[in-house]
Write a protein that holds these residues in place. Sequence first.
Motif, PDB file in Angstrom:
ATOM      1  N   ASN A  43       0.857  -1.181   0.000  1.00 28.27           N
ATOM      2  CA  ASN A  43       0.000   0.000   0.000  1.00 28.27           C
ATOM      3  C   ASN A  43       0.896   1.235   0.000  1.00 28.27           C
ATOM      4  N   LEU A  45       0.338   4.345   0.104  1.00 29.30           N
ATOM      5  CA  LEU A  45       0.018   5.403   1.064  1.00 29.30           C
ATOM      6  C   LEU A  45       0.594   5.060   2.433  1.00 29.30           C
ATOM      7  N   LEU A  61       2.191  14.551  -1.200  1.00 29.38           N
ATOM      8  CA  LEU A  61       0.858  14.020  -1.459  1.00 29.38           C
ATOM      9  C   LEU A  61      -0.126  15.179  -1.624  1.00 29.38           C
ATOM     10  N   THR A  64      -6.111  12.209  -1.825  1.00 33.12           N
ATOM     11  CA  THR A  64      -6.518  10.831  -2.099  1.00 33.12           C
ATOM     12  C   THR A  64      -7.991  10.801  -2.495  1.00 33.12           C
ATOM     13  N   THR A  66     -11.000   7.844  -2.408  1.00 36.48           N
ATOM     14  CA  THR A  66     -11.258   6.489  -1.937  1.00 36.48           C
ATOM     15  C   THR A  66     -12.621   5.936  -2.346  1.00 36.48           C
ATOM     16  N   ALA A  89      -2.984   3.026  -5.186  1.00 41.72           N
ATOM     17  CA  ALA A  89      -2.236   2.803  -3.947  1.00 41.72           C
ATOM     18  C   ALA A  89      -1.672   1.398  -3.884  1.00 41.72           C
ATOM     19  N   ASP A 140      -9.421  -0.630  -5.002  1.00 40.95           N
ATOM     20  CA  ASP A 140      -8.257   0.167  -4.627  1.00 40.95           C
ATOM     21  C   ASP A 140      -8.682   1.591  -4.323  1.00 40.95           C
ATOM     22  N   PHE A 141      -7.711   2.432  -3.996  1.00 41.90           N
ATOM     23  CA  PHE A 141      -7.975   3.859  -3.907  1.00 41.90           C
ATOM     24  C   PHE A 141      -6.843   4.619  -4.575  1.00 41.90           C
ATOM     25  N   VAL A 142      -7.038   5.906  -4.744  1.00 40.36           N
ATOM     26  CA  VAL A 142      -6.184   6.723  -5.608  1.00 40.36           C
ATOM     27  C   VAL A 142      -5.327   7.680  -4.800  1.00 40.36           C
ATOM     28  N   MET A 143      -4.061   7.768  -5.184  1.00 39.85           N
ATOM     29  CA  MET A 143      -3.155   8.776  -4.643  1.00 39.85           C
ATOM     30  C   MET A 143      -2.838   9.779  -5.746  1.00 39.85           C
ATOM     31  N   GLU A 145      -0.150  12.768  -6.440  1.00 41.97           N
ATOM     32  CA  GLU A 145       1.102  13.303  -5.913  1.00 41.97           C
ATOM     33  C   GLU A 145       1.650  14.416  -6.794  1.00 41.97           C
TER      34      GLU A 145
END
Length: 323
Positions: A43, A45, A61, A64, A66, A89, A140-143, A145
């Motif tokens: 992960n 994150l 960052l 995010t 989610t 992530a 999943d979830f998104v980062m 940056e």
Amino acid sequence: MWLWERYTSPFKLGSLGIMGMNQRNVNYIGRYNPRSLYPLVDNKLKTKHIAVAAGVTVPKLIGTITQQHEVGKIAEMVKDWPGFCIKPARGSGGKGILVIVRQEDGQYFKPNGSPSSAADLERHISNILAGLFSLGGKPDFVMVEDLIHFDNVFDGYSFEGVPDTRVIIFKGFPVMSMMRLSTAASDGKANLHQGAVGVGICLRTGRAVRAVQYNEPIRYHPDTNKDLFELEVPHWLKLLNLAASCYEMSGLGYIGTDMVLDKKRGPMLLELNARPGLSIQIANAAGLLPRLRQIEKLGNVKMSVDERVAYAMEHFGVFPARD
């Protein structure tokens, strides 16, 4: 001609100390990486959180995402950021990473100059949330940056992408390193299986040892014609120390650390990998096993990060030290 090209049978490769996948999985990943710690590196994150807590420099960052109902907020989230990166992530192999280098009049431009709309970004984010790029296809979830601005010293060595440095760390010791340079074939991503160039790096000096693309030796970058044998990584000692410190930070004994060199912030950690690939041996024309076994023979000796890096530079370097 390199020894790697001369001896290609499994027996000969074994005699050169080339580590295979089964050896890696059983003797090193299975033995030295507690499965309970995998989430810290699988992960991204969580990796970022433990890195910040340990004082390790990482890309900033932006935010995010989610849940699906949050997808529409991406345009507002990045409105003050000329360049940014959207990534899953729990992604693997560079899949699902979308790099935007600039935005103008509601359009978001990739490194190759092709535009994307806000709707395109939202669609990509929805795919990430659905698990299209994640390990095992799980949701999943998104980062999001900040974009890395790579040091000008690497101009011409990478095509439409940020070059990174993979360092294999075993029990806190750097044991092998390579740079991964993006190409047109790899779509600006630094993944060797997608066509990026791998350049073996001398642990003592930070200088190029050898270069390969699709496991075949090359000398010049296929898109820029830059002489890859002239590559030398600046701030090498600082980069190695940062990579070696990831042993204490993660608790994992056998890891791949992916480092980048930002022109303003210097060396920083991009991500960790609990199952680093074996192609680094091809890039260096050298096997991992002799180095790993040498570290194992040291036992549980207590050494600082500086001492471990100095040991690795002395014993695993290829070129003589410079005055």
